[in-house]
Scaffold this motif. Structure first.
Motif, PDB file in Angstrom:
ATOM      1  N   VAL A  51     -42.326  68.639 -60.103  1.00 55.14           N
ATOM      2  CA  VAL A  51     -43.355  68.031 -59.259  1.00 55.14           C
ATOM      3  C   VAL A  51     -42.711  67.582 -57.955  1.00 55.14           C
TER       4      VAL A  51
ATOM      5  N   LEU B  20     -46.942  71.434 -58.026  1.00 54.36           N
ATOM      6  CA  LEU B  20     -46.399  71.653 -59.361  1.00 54.36           C
ATOM      7  C   LEU B  20     -45.933  73.096 -59.450  1.00 54.36           C
TER       8      LEU B  20
ATOM      9  N   VAL C 263     -48.742  65.212 -65.899  1.00 57.65           N
ATOM     10  CA  VAL C 263     -48.032  64.663 -64.752  1.00 57.65           C
ATOM     11  C   VAL C 263     -48.870  63.496 -64.259  1.00 57.65           C
TER      12      VAL C 263
END
Length: 171
Positions: free
Chosen positions: A68, A97, A160
């Motif tokens: 990320v 990402l 995430v």
């Protein structure tokens, strides 16, 4: 008296063999359930919530944990077209990402979250899915005040998380 220990050993061996037989079967089933290591993570949803000292963005993922990268940008643009993203704000963050996709092998979208949405949280004011191109899935976030953030990777299920801190404390 030699026969009793060997009989016990045979019984123990049979039990171990039976246990051993069940373990590889479950291990063998695991690769099919999970994505193969070479396949990128699939981005399937994005959601958010306001908390006392931060707003949280959660990006739900299947099949792997991508890296990320968050960067401040002056304008949010769609990848690869470069068109401007119509989100109101004074400050913007680009969240990338990779390796990741928001589509399956047939090219159909697996992403079920919002593509472009205004968000009425204290800090986070908007979110856009800005790209799903060449192994990179990108999101844009909009703010009226300068954002500070931290990125977390959480597991089971894979996701995430980006937290945007603020001072609108509860209580």
């Amino acid at each position: 008296m030699h026969h009793h220990p060997s009989r016990a050993a045979i019984v123990a061996g049979t039990v171990l063999a039976a246990v051993g037989a069940t373990i590889p079967a479950s291990v063998a089933a695991t690769p099919k359930a999970a994505a193969t290591p070479t396949s990128p993570a699939r981005v399937v949803n994005a959601r958010w919530a306001g908390h006392c000292t931060y707003d949280r963005l959660v990006i739900d993922i299947q099949g792997g944990t991508p890296s990320v990268a968050v960067s401040r940008v002056s304008t949010l643009r769609y990848d690869p077209s470069g068109r401007k993203v119509p989100l109101a704000g004074k400050y913007f963050l680009n969240i990338r990402l990779s390796p990741a996709v928001a589509h399956n092998s047939a090219g159909n979208s697996v992403y079920r979250g919002p593509k472009l949405v205004k968000i009425p949280l204290y800090k986070l004011k908007g979110l856009a899915l800005t790209g799903d191109f060449e192994g990179v899935v990108s999101f844009g976030t909009a703010f009226q005040t300068k954002p500070s953030y931290k990125v977390l990777k959480l597991h089971s299920p894979e996701r995430v998380v980006v937290d945007f801190s603020h001072t609108n404390r509860c209580g």
